[in-house]
Design a protein around this motif. Structure first.
Motif, PDB file in Angstrom:
ATOM      1  N   HIS A 101       0.841  -1.204   0.000  1.00 20.40           N
ATOM      2  CA  HIS A 101       0.000   0.000   0.000  1.00 20.40           C
ATOM      3  C   HIS A 101       0.879   1.259   0.000  1.00 20.40           C
ATOM      4  N   GLN A 102       1.887   1.277   0.843  1.00 18.71           N
ATOM      5  CA  GLN A 102       2.804   2.426   0.900  1.00 18.71           C
ATOM      6  C   GLN A 102       3.486   2.628  -0.449  1.00 18.71           C
ATOM      7  N   TRP A 103       3.975   1.566  -1.048  1.00 15.46           N
ATOM      8  CA  TRP A 103       4.661   1.614  -2.339  1.00 15.46           C
ATOM      9  C   TRP A 103       3.754   2.162  -3.439  1.00 15.46           C
ATOM     10  N   LEU A 104       2.484   1.743  -3.433  1.00 17.01           N
ATOM     11  CA  LEU A 104       1.535   2.177  -4.465  1.00 17.01           C
ATOM     12  C   LEU A 104       1.048   3.617  -4.283  1.00 17.01           C
ATOM     13  N   THR A 105       1.133   4.145  -3.063  1.00 15.41           N
ATOM     14  CA  THR A 105       0.568   5.470  -2.799  1.00 15.41           C
ATOM     15  C   THR A 105       1.595   6.565  -2.552  1.00 15.41           C
ATOM     16  N   ASP A 106       2.824   6.213  -2.209  1.00 14.71           N
ATOM     17  CA  ASP A 106       3.861   7.216  -1.925  1.00 14.71           C
ATOM     18  C   ASP A 106       5.020   7.041  -2.902  1.00 14.71           C
ATOM     19  N   PRO A 107       5.138   7.910  -3.906  1.00 11.97           N
ATOM     20  CA  PRO A 107       6.169   7.749  -4.930  1.00 11.97           C
ATOM     21  C   PRO A 107       7.594   7.915  -4.409  1.00 11.97           C
ATOM     22  N   CYS A 108       7.745   8.407  -3.179  1.00 12.25           N
ATOM     23  CA  CYS A 108       9.085   8.566  -2.597  1.00 12.25           C
ATOM     24  C   CYS A 108       9.488   7.375  -1.738  1.00 12.25           C
ATOM     25  N   SER A 109       8.571   6.426  -1.533  1.00 15.38           N
ATOM     26  CA  SER A 109       8.865   5.297  -0.650  1.00 15.38           C
ATOM     27  C   SER A 109       9.472   4.127  -1.425  1.00 15.38           C
ATOM     28  N   ALA A 110      10.250   3.346  -0.706  1.00 12.12           N
ATOM     29  CA  ALA A 110      10.847   2.135  -1.275  1.00 12.12           C
ATOM     30  C   ALA A 110      10.875   1.069  -0.188  1.00 12.12           C
ATOM     31  N   PRO A 111       9.692   0.599   0.241  1.00 18.78           N
ATOM     32  CA  PRO A 111       9.646  -0.361   1.340  1.00 18.78           C
ATOM     33  C   PRO A 111      10.329  -1.686   1.006  1.00 18.78           C
ATOM     34  N   HIS A 112      10.602  -1.927  -0.251  1.00 25.05           N
ATOM     35  CA  HIS A 112      11.266  -3.154  -0.688  1.00 25.05           C
ATOM     36  C   HIS A 112      12.783  -3.055  -0.588  1.00 25.05           C
ATOM     37  N   GLY A 113      13.289  -1.845  -0.321  1.00 25.47           N
ATOM     38  CA  GLY A 113      14.731  -1.663  -0.206  1.00 25.47           C
ATOM     39  C   GLY A 113      15.411  -1.350  -1.532  1.00 25.47           C
TER      40      GLY A 113
END
Length: 188
Positions: A101-113
């Motif tokens: 959800h974070q990855w799909l909604t926040d273009p600055c996030s990279a929860p996958h590393g």
């Protein structure tokens, strides 16, 4: 006069149900057949002064079948997905629903590393802007579908979330004209 850049999505390497993050596969049998069938339709691409491809097997193979002999460009690698590499979206969503959800909604996030969406779009835009394509020249690049989508976002100066609204299919093409920092979608 502006330079022209044609981006071509590589042929198919797996069924849609088995698309994996960062897959590094060769064309599958159906992908080979489709590229071979499309050789006449894409024969004009060989006239481009510059020919590039992503280093992935399917991009190199697509370019070779089309007779382009493209130069592999590390900057055209698929979106770097860190620990999600090799997994399907469904597999990751089951294990890490909040991260997806974070990855799909926040273009600055990279929860996958790996790379954020914004970093990926900027990487592809940087590649576009540094190609040595002169006025009136033509370049072709065989890319991953994700690269084509990122290039469109960059060229159109679209907000990063527009990436999710762009559909790409094997052997889809898009033409851009312009120069560094000033690209335009060419629908001719």
């Amino acid at each position: 006069m502006h330079a022209r850049m044609t981006l071509l999505a590589a042929g198919r390497s797996s069924s849609l149900a088995d698309v994996r993050f960062g897959e590094n596969r060769s064309l599958d049998a159906a992908g080979w057949e489709e590229v071979v069938r499309q050789v006449p339709a894409f024969s004009s691409l060989a006239a481009a002064e510059l020919r590039y491809c992503s280093p992935s097997p399917r991009c190199r193979e697509t370019g070779a079948v089309l007779g382009l002999t493209p130069l592999a460009q590390p900057a055209l690698l698929d979106w770097h997905m860190g620990r999600w590499r090799g997994a399907t979206l469904g597999e990751v969503a089951t294990r890490e629903p909040e991260a997806v959800h974070q990855w799909l909604t926040d273009p600055c996030s990279a929860p996958h590393g790996g790379e954020s969406l914004l970093a990926f779009i900027r990487r592809i835009g940087g590649w576009l802007d540094t190609r040595p394509v002169g006025a009136g020249e033509w370049a072709v690049a065989v890319t991953e579908p994700s690269v084509l989508r990122a290039a469109l976002c960059y060229a159109l100066k679209a907000p990063p979330h527009a990436y999710w609204q762009i559909e790409t299919h094997p052997l889809a093409t898009v033409a851009l004209t312009g120069k560094a920092g000033e690209w335009h979608l060419d629908l001719s």
